[in-house]
Design a protein around this motif. Sequence first.
Motif, PDB file in Angstrom:
ATOM      1  N   VAL A 106       0.835  -1.048   0.086  1.00 36.95           N
ATOM      2  CA  VAL A 106       0.052   0.101  -0.029  1.00 36.95           C
ATOM      3  C   VAL A 106       1.022   1.272  -0.062  1.00 36.95           C
ATOM      4  O   VAL A 106       1.797   1.369   0.651  1.00 36.95           O
ATOM      5  CB  VAL A 106      -1.191   0.085   1.160  1.00 36.95           C
ATOM      6  N   HIS A 107       0.894   1.993  -0.834  1.00 37.21           N
ATOM      7  CA  HIS A 107       1.383   3.421  -1.168  1.00 37.21           C
ATOM      8  C   HIS A 107       0.610   4.353  -0.545  1.00 37.21           C
ATOM      9  O   HIS A 107      -0.633   4.913  -0.883  1.00 37.21           O
ATOM     10  CB  HIS A 107       1.719   3.716  -2.596  1.00 37.21           C
ATOM     11  N   VAL A 108       0.995   5.066   0.585  1.00 35.64           N
ATOM     12  CA  VAL A 108       0.478   6.180   1.236  1.00 35.64           C
ATOM     13  C   VAL A 108       1.320   7.579   1.297  1.00 35.64           C
ATOM     14  O   VAL A 108       2.465   7.338   1.171  1.00 35.64           O
ATOM     15  CB  VAL A 108       0.056   5.787   2.695  1.00 35.64           C
ATOM     16  N   ALA A 109       0.417   8.719   1.538  1.00 31.29           N
ATOM     17  CA  ALA A 109       0.962   9.866   1.377  1.00 31.29           C
ATOM     18  C   ALA A 109       0.401  10.679   2.697  1.00 31.29           C
ATOM     19  O   ALA A 109      -0.954  10.693   2.479  1.00 31.29           O
ATOM     20  CB  ALA A 109       1.192  10.705   0.251  1.00 31.29           C
ATOM     21  N   VAL A 110       1.221  11.247   3.531  1.00 31.05           N
ATOM     22  CA  VAL A 110       0.435  12.031   4.662  1.00 31.05           C
ATOM     23  C   VAL A 110       1.389  13.042   4.877  1.00 31.05           C
ATOM     24  O   VAL A 110       2.410  13.405   4.310  1.00 31.05           O
ATOM     25  CB  VAL A 110       0.558  11.166   5.929  1.00 31.05           C
ATOM     26  N   PRO A 111       0.909  14.154   5.640  1.00 31.40           N
ATOM     27  CA  PRO A 111       1.462  15.541   5.932  1.00 31.40           C
ATOM     28  C   PRO A 111       2.743  15.079   6.963  1.00 31.40           C
ATOM     29  O   PRO A 111       3.554  16.019   6.776  1.00 31.40           O
ATOM     30  CB  PRO A 111       0.551  16.412   7.023  1.00 31.40           C
ATOM     31  N   ALA A 112       2.713  14.370   7.827  1.00 31.57           N
ATOM     32  CA  ALA A 112       3.770  13.984   8.756  1.00 31.57           C
ATOM     33  C   ALA A 112       3.960  12.661   9.221  1.00 31.57           C
ATOM     34  O   ALA A 112       3.005  11.952   9.237  1.00 31.57           O
ATOM     35  CB  ALA A 112       3.781  14.941  10.095  1.00 31.57           C
ATOM     36  N   VAL A 113       5.075  12.490   9.910  1.00 32.45           N
ATOM     37  CA  VAL A 113       5.310  11.068  10.229  1.00 32.45           C
ATOM     38  C   VAL A 113       4.070  10.667  11.254  1.00 32.45           C
ATOM     39  O   VAL A 113       3.788   9.668  11.501  1.00 32.45           O
ATOM     40  CB  VAL A 113       6.852  10.921  10.850  1.00 32.45           C
ATOM     41  N   ALA A 114       3.892  11.471  12.035  1.00 30.77           N
ATOM     42  CA  ALA A 114       3.161  11.227  13.231  1.00 30.77           C
ATOM     43  C   ALA A 114       1.624  10.777  12.713  1.00 30.77           C
ATOM     44  O   ALA A 114       0.905  10.050  13.180  1.00 30.77           O
ATOM     45  CB  ALA A 114       2.563  12.425  14.161  1.00 30.77           C
ATOM     46  N   ASP A 115       1.258  11.414  11.372  1.00 30.81           N
ATOM     47  CA  ASP A 115      -0.092  11.124  10.694  1.00 30.81           C
ATOM     48  C   ASP A 115       0.066   9.369  10.194  1.00 30.81           C
ATOM     49  O   ASP A 115      -0.696   8.841  10.256  1.00 30.81           O
ATOM     50  CB  ASP A 115      -0.294  11.935   9.712  1.00 30.81           C
TER      51      ASP A 115
END
Length: 153
Positions: A106-115
């Motif tokens: 699964v390829h994901v993209a988030v604002p920050a590592v915490a997300d």
Amino acid sequence: MDERDRAIIRELQANARLTNRQLAARVDLAPSSSSVRTRALEERGIITGYHAQVDLDRVGRGVQALIAFQVRPLSRDVIRSFEAFALQQREVLSVFVIGGGDDFLVHVAVPAVADMHALLMDRFSKRKEVVGFRTSLVYDHTHRWTVEPVIED
């Protein structure tokens, strides 16, 4: 699919904003023929859509990862259920059902590592079928496929 159809696909992959008149000129067809062929490619499911490519860093989703999941029991229903769940998550860019030691990538993209942590701990790891996962952070994504190669017959 003949060479003209492949030419239409190549041109639209390079620039989906071409007008029909521009497309027809580039593939050496009359505009009416270009329109008919393009519509037929869409109706046959060969052309599946048109999109704008977005720079994830500039829209605040610069932290990307590839997450390998193992699920059990490994059945068609579990695979389809997990796949549907993953695709519902707004952070998910792509879902691949794979073979080998893992079942999904699964390829994901988030604002920050915490997300990323919250996505994994609060949503994915709570799924009863998930028995394990490994996360690989993407440091640099140097090649983005925007054009699917059209195989010659």
